[in-house]
Motif scaffolding. Structure first.
Motif, PDB file in Angstrom:
ATOM      1  N   PRO A  38       0.834  -1.207   0.000  1.00 17.23           N
ATOM      2  CA  PRO A  38       0.000   0.000   0.000  1.00 17.23           C
ATOM      3  C   PRO A  38       0.862   1.248   0.000  1.00 17.23           C
ATOM      4  O   PRO A  38       2.048   1.212   0.335  1.00 17.23           O
ATOM      5  CB  PRO A  38      -0.789  -0.130   1.307  1.00 17.23           C
ATOM      6  CG  PRO A  38       0.082  -0.980   2.191  1.00 17.23           C
ATOM      7  CD  PRO A  38       0.751  -1.954   1.262  1.00 17.23           C
ATOM      8  N   GLN A  39       0.269   2.359  -0.376  1.00 19.17           N
ATOM      9  CA  GLN A  39       0.984   3.633  -0.369  1.00 19.17           C
ATOM     10  C   GLN A  39       1.508   3.919   1.032  1.00 19.17           C
ATOM     11  O   GLN A  39       0.787   3.764   2.023  1.00 19.17           O
ATOM     12  CB  GLN A  39       0.055   4.765  -0.817  1.00 19.17           C
ATOM     13  CG  GLN A  39       0.725   6.131  -0.881  1.00 19.17           C
ATOM     14  CD  GLN A  39       1.882   6.153  -1.873  1.00 19.17           C
ATOM     15  OE1 GLN A  39       1.733   5.740  -3.014  1.00 19.17           O
ATOM     16  NE2 GLN A  39       3.038   6.599  -1.411  1.00 19.17           N
TER      17      GLN A  39
ATOM     18  N   ARG B 219       7.515   4.846  -4.940  1.00 21.72           N
ATOM     19  CA  ARG B 219       8.184   3.556  -4.737  1.00 21.72           C
ATOM     20  C   ARG B 219       9.239   3.651  -3.635  1.00 21.72           C
ATOM     21  O   ARG B 219       9.334   2.779  -2.767  1.00 21.72           O
ATOM     22  CB  ARG B 219       8.825   3.086  -6.045  1.00 21.72           C
ATOM     23  CG  ARG B 219       9.466   1.693  -5.933  1.00 21.72           C
ATOM     24  CD  ARG B 219       9.956   1.190  -7.281  1.00 21.72           C
ATOM     25  NE  ARG B 219      11.028   2.024  -7.840  1.00 21.72           N
ATOM     26  CZ  ARG B 219      10.883   2.883  -8.844  1.00 21.72           C
ATOM     27  NH1 ARG B 219       9.692   3.043  -9.416  1.00 21.72           N
ATOM     28  NH2 ARG B 219      11.911   3.607  -9.285  1.00 21.72           N
ATOM     29  N   LEU B 220      10.009   4.720  -3.637  1.00 24.32           N
ATOM     30  CA  LEU B 220      11.052   4.894  -2.620  1.00 24.32           C
ATOM     31  C   LEU B 220      10.461   5.116  -1.235  1.00 24.32           C
ATOM     32  O   LEU B 220      11.056   4.724  -0.230  1.00 24.32           O
ATOM     33  CB  LEU B 220      11.955   6.068  -3.008  1.00 24.32           C
ATOM     34  CG  LEU B 220      12.806   5.832  -4.257  1.00 24.32           C
ATOM     35  CD1 LEU B 220      13.420   7.129  -4.752  1.00 24.32           C
ATOM     36  CD2 LEU B 220      13.891   4.793  -3.978  1.00 24.32           C
TER      37      LEU B 220
ATOM     38  N   LEU C 155       9.364   0.562   5.002  1.00 25.28           N
ATOM     39  CA  LEU C 155       9.828  -0.763   5.438  1.00 25.28           C
ATOM     40  C   LEU C 155      11.040  -0.644   6.359  1.00 25.28           C
ATOM     41  O   LEU C 155      11.117  -1.310   7.404  1.00 25.28           O
ATOM     42  CB  LEU C 155      10.177  -1.626   4.223  1.00 25.28           C
ATOM     43  CG  LEU C 155       8.993  -2.140   3.398  1.00 25.28           C
ATOM     44  CD1 LEU C 155       9.488  -2.715   2.077  1.00 25.28           C
ATOM     45  CD2 LEU C 155       8.228  -3.208   4.177  1.00 25.28           C
ATOM     46  N   MET C 156      11.985   0.200   6.002  1.00 26.98           N
ATOM     47  CA  MET C 156      13.188   0.345   6.814  1.00 26.98           C
ATOM     48  C   MET C 156      12.870   0.974   8.168  1.00 26.98           C
ATOM     49  O   MET C 156      13.422   0.565   9.201  1.00 26.98           O
ATOM     50  CB  MET C 156      14.231   1.183   6.072  1.00 26.98           C
ATOM     51  CG  MET C 156      14.758   0.539   4.798  1.00 26.98           C
ATOM     52  SD  MET C 156      15.460  -1.115   5.059  1.00 26.98           S
ATOM     53  CE  MET C 156      16.859  -0.729   6.114  1.00 26.98           C
ATOM     54  N   LEU C 157      11.986   1.942   8.187  1.00 25.31           N
ATOM     55  CA  LEU C 157      11.601   2.553   9.462  1.00 25.31           C
ATOM     56  C   LEU C 157      10.838   1.560  10.341  1.00 25.31           C
ATOM     57  O   LEU C 157      10.872   1.656  11.574  1.00 25.31           O
ATOM     58  CB  LEU C 157      10.739   3.796   9.212  1.00 25.31           C
ATOM     59  CG  LEU C 157      11.456   4.998   8.587  1.00 25.31           C
ATOM     60  CD1 LEU C 157      10.452   6.059   8.172  1.00 25.31           C
ATOM     61  CD2 LEU C 157      12.483   5.578   9.558  1.00 25.31           C
TER      62      LEU C 157
END
Length: 233
Positions: A98-99, A180-181, A187-189
């Motif tokens: 999702p966004q 996209r970035l 995800l990293m956070l």
């Protein structure tokens, strides 16, 4: 009648003992092989047993509510550990997500990925994000995502991330790349595994050859980026 009198006398004596001692008392009231306790004795026994049970029930009910709560607290089930995020380094994987939404940290990390790595593969973009997150985790750098990215900003070409101090405005032209970035940043956070750069805190592109790269151990090469870890004392 003697049987009844003797039985009642013996029972009264037994009931005067501590309750736990009753199991050790054996009564012998007659030599008759089939002794019978009449209705009066049975009623007497039932009455006293009922009194004992009511006394025990009242004692339990007298416990303070907070004391019971403290006891029950020791039996609360342990929370299950959160499983690690599953990550695939592909555009198709990111397209299914999702966004991304979030606050300042998401904005800062997405911006850094956009200006530092948007031309890289998805794997390379995750690797650059790892470096930033590794710095946040290190005592040698600021302890926030925005603090890490903006470190040294304001002094031309003395910042940690060139795009923040090259004198050019940060304008977003590729909205799809930004979206996209931002998913990679989210995800990293959220704790995605950092397994690509082996703890790297520095990187550079193949277009430059900084002096520190001769001293720092290289941990990975992905696309046009080289990743390094600070030397250990």
């Amino acid at each position: 009648m003697r049987l009844k009198t003797f039985a009642m006398t013996a029972l009264i004596g037994a009931l005067s003992l501590p309750f736990g001692a009753l199991a050790d008392v054996t009564l012998s009231t007659s030599n008759h092989p089939d002794p019978v306790i009449d209705a009066e004795v049975s009623s007497f026994i039932d009455s006293h047993v009922t009194q004992i049970l009511e006394h025990e029930r009242a004692s339990v009910q007298a416990l303070e509510t907070d004391a019971i709560a403290r006891i029950l607290a020791n039996f609360k089930p342990q929370a299950k550990p959160t499983p690690p995020l599953k990550v695939e380094y592909t555009k198709s994987f990111l397209a299914e997500l999702p966004q991304a939404t979030g606050g300042e940290a998401l904005e800062c990390l997405t911006e850094a990925l956009y200006f530092e790595a948007r031309g890289e593969s998805v794997k390379g973009q995750f690797a650059v994000a790892e470096v930033i997150m590794n710095r946040v985790s290190s005592a040698k750098f600021p302890n926030s995502v925005c603090g890490v990215i903006q470190q040294g900003t304001g002094k031309k070409y003395q910042c940690q991330f060139t795009y923040t101090c090259d004198g050019r405005a940060e304008v977003i032209h590729e909205k799809s790349a930004w979206n996209r970035l931002s998913k990679i940043a989210r995800l990293m956070l959220d704790g995605a595994p950092r397994r690509l750069t082996e703890g790297a805190t520095h990187y550079h592109t193949t277009a430059v050859n900084p002096r520190w790269a001769r001293i720092f151990p290289r941990t990975a090469s992905i696309g046009v980026h080289r990743f390094y870890r600070m030397p250990r004392a």
